[in-house]
Scaffold this motif. Structure first.
Motif, short mmCIF file in Angstrom:
data_model
loop_
_atom_site.label_atom_id
_atom_site.label_comp_id
_atom_site.label_asym_id
_atom_site.label_seq_id
_atom_site.Cartn_x
_atom_site.Cartn_y
_atom_site.Cartn_z
N LEU A 1 0.80 -1.26 -0.05
CA LEU A 1 0.05 0.01 -0.16
C LEU A 1 0.91 1.25 0.05
N GLU A 2 1.94 1.30 0.85
CA GLU A 2 2.75 2.43 0.79
C GLU A 2 3.56 2.54 -0.58
N LYS A 3 3.96 1.41 -0.80
CA LYS A 3 4.68 1.63 -2.24
C LYS A 3 3.88 2.10 -3.35
N LEU A 4 2.66 1.78 -3.43
CA LEU A 4 1.72 2.08 -4.56
C LEU A 4 1.10 3.41 -4.07
N GLN A 5 1.46 4.09 -2.84
CA GLN A 5 0.70 5.15 -2.40
C GLN A 5 -0.77 5.32 -2.46
N MET A 6 -1.37 4.00 -1.89
CA MET A 6 -2.72 3.94 -1.83
C MET A 6 -3.12 3.82 -0.30
N GLY A 7 -2.36 4.56 0.57
CA GLY A 7 -2.82 4.75 1.89
C GLY A 7 -1.90 3.93 3.09
N ARG A 8 -2.11 3.77 4.09
CA ARG A 8 -1.28 3.36 4.91
C ARG A 8 -1.95 2.57 5.98
N ILE A 9 -1.45 1.50 6.70
CA ILE A 9 -1.72 0.78 7.93
C ILE A 9 -1.18 1.37 9.01
N GLU A 10 -1.93 1.60 10.03
CA GLU A 10 -1.40 2.06 11.41
C GLU A 10 -1.36 1.18 12.35
N THR A 11 -0.66 0.88 13.06
CA THR A 11 -0.79 0.02 14.18
C THR A 11 -0.95 0.72 15.45
N ILE A 12 -2.02 0.28 16.45
CA ILE A 12 -2.40 1.13 17.72
C ILE A 12 -2.06 0.04 18.70
N ALA A 13 -1.28 0.66 19.85
CA ALA A 13 -0.79 -0.31 20.89
C ALA A 13 -1.87 -0.49 21.96
N GLY A 14 -1.56 -1.20 22.71
CA GLY A 14 -2.56 -1.41 23.75
C GLY A 14 -3.61 -2.44 23.80
N ALA A 15 -4.19 -2.64 24.94
CA ALA A 15 -5.21 -3.89 25.00
C ALA A 15 -6.29 -3.62 24.08
N ALA A 16 -6.68 -2.56 23.85
CA ALA A 16 -7.80 -2.26 22.97
C ALA A 16 -7.25 -2.12 21.56
N GLY A 17 -6.08 -2.24 21.41
CA GLY A 17 -5.29 -1.75 20.04
C GLY A 17 -5.43 -2.66 18.88
N GLY A 18 -4.74 -2.60 17.91
CA GLY A 18 -4.93 -3.47 16.74
C GLY A 18 -4.43 -2.56 15.33
N ILE A 19 -4.87 -2.54 14.18
CA ILE A 19 -4.56 -1.96 13.02
C ILE A 19 -5.73 -1.24 12.52
N LYS A 20 -5.40 -0.18 11.78
CA LYS A 20 -6.37 0.42 11.02
C LYS A 20 -5.82 0.84 9.58
N TYR A 21 -6.56 0.89 8.69
CA TYR A 21 -6.34 1.40 7.35
C TYR A 21 -6.72 2.78 7.11
N ILE A 22 -5.79 3.76 6.78
CA ILE A 22 -6.12 5.23 6.52
C ILE A 22 -5.87 5.26 4.82
N PRO A 23 -7.14 5.55 4.03
CA PRO A 23 -6.97 5.72 2.94
C PRO A 23 -5.91 6.94 2.56
N GLY A 24 -5.49 6.86 1.20
CA GLY A 24 -4.50 7.83 0.76
C GLY A 24 -4.42 7.44 -0.68
N ILE A 25 -3.68 8.64 -1.35
CA ILE A 25 -3.49 8.80 -2.76
C ILE A 25 -2.42 9.54 -2.94
N GLY A 26 -1.48 9.33 -4.05
CA GLY A 26 -0.36 9.62 -4.34
C GLY A 26 -0.33 10.82 -4.95
N GLN A 27 0.57 11.89 -4.73
CA GLN A 27 0.29 13.28 -5.35
C GLN A 27 0.19 13.29 -6.72
N GLU A 28 1.09 12.46 -7.26
CA GLU A 28 0.85 12.52 -8.87
C GLU A 28 -0.68 12.23 -9.58
N ASP A 29 -1.39 11.23 -8.53
CA ASP A 29 -2.66 10.53 -9.04
C ASP A 29 -3.51 11.78 -8.67
N SER A 30 -3.38 12.67 -7.68
CA SER A 30 -4.15 13.43 -7.20
C SER A 30 -4.41 14.68 -8.34
#
Length: 271
Positions: A52-81
């Motif tokens: 996802l990061e290589k293709l500039q299609m967003g990123r995955i963020e890791t949230i620490a802690g007992a209630a943590g996990g991962i989440k996907y944050i949509p994104g788009i590259g500057q050239e595509d924009s």
């Protein structure tokens, strides 16, 4: 459930993440669904994150802690924009879009899923650093775009009405001055629509003079809430003395020439 191959797990995890943008999902959920160890799921997520990061299609963020996990944050590259903004400008330069009163016909664009989905990613990326509780819009043309932004940010969409509806229950109604006509108009919002002390972003299809945006800001004050951002698809920069100055846009409409041609260019944010 039978064990899946890595390719199958990667596809499943990616689909789930993209359908739940900006929402935290615990690794246990993936582990139970895909019948795989958490360590295996973690390895799959590394692959997805890198692609996802290589293709500039967003990123995955890791949230620490007992209630943590991962989440996907949509994104788009500057050239595509930039490419999207230029293509949108080409569509808007069609002189047949000019309708009586020097208005621009945009309904076909606002209900085109391909256009609105990509515009939604661009606008949501502009507000990803903001702590947003709600996306607000005014019925009706801005709804598809506002929905996409709300979905990408993982928050609820609130629709402000032009008049009262009995199905809305108790409402708050205010008068505001239209920036286009200069006439006094009304907007209404159900008291059940949002929690007090919320932070909101207003999304719309077109910003002419900013009267609606100013009205929304005043309406949100009645809910002890705050307008923290404004995002629009098209900004009519040819209008002087706008009632609001703090907003973000994808393309800018300069003015309509006497020859009925439209001067439309990507906004500075797209360059």
């Amino acid at each position: 459930m039978e064990k899946l191959s890595r390719n199958s797990r990667v596809v499943a995890i990616t689909k789930i993440l993209m359908e739940n943008s900006n929402r935290i999902i615990g690794l246990n959920n993936f582990s139970e669904l895909l019948n795989a160890a958490k360590s295996t799921i973690s390895e799959d997520i590394v692959i997805i994150r890198e692609v996802l990061e290589k293709l500039q299609m967003g990123r995955i963020e890791t949230i620490a802690g007992a209630a943590g996990g991962i989440k996907y944050i949509p994104g788009i590259g500057q050239e595509d924009s930039k490419k999207f903004a230029n293509e949108l400008c080409e569509l808007l330069r069609d002189e047949t879009r000019i309708v009586p009163g020097n208005f621009i016909y945009m309904t076909d664009l606002m209900y085109n899923p391909k256009i609105i989905s990509k515009a939604g990613v661009i606008l949501s990326s502009m507000f990803k650093a903001s702590e947003v509780d709600y996306i607000v819009t005014v019925e009706t043309k801005g709804i598809p775009l506002a929905y996409e932004v709300a979905r990408n940010l993982g928050v609820q969409l609130v629709i402000i009405r032009r008049d009262n509806k009995v199905t809305e229950g108790s409402t708050v109604t205010i008068n505001y001055v239209s920036g286009t006509s200069g006439r006094i108009q009304q907007m209404s919002l159900s008291k059940k629509s949002m929690k007090p002390a919320s932070k909101c972003v207003f999304i719309d299809d077109f910003l002419r003079a900013g009267g609606t945006a100013k009205g929304i800001k005043n309406l949100l004050k009645e809910f002890d809430s705050e307008l923290v951002g404004i995002g629009v698809l098209v900004d009519n920069v040819g209008v002087n003395k706008k009632k609001t100055s703090e907003y973000l846009s994808i393309v800018e409409l300069q003015h309509i020439e006497e020859t009925d041609t439209l001067e439309v260019n990507p906004s500075k944010l797209m360059s």
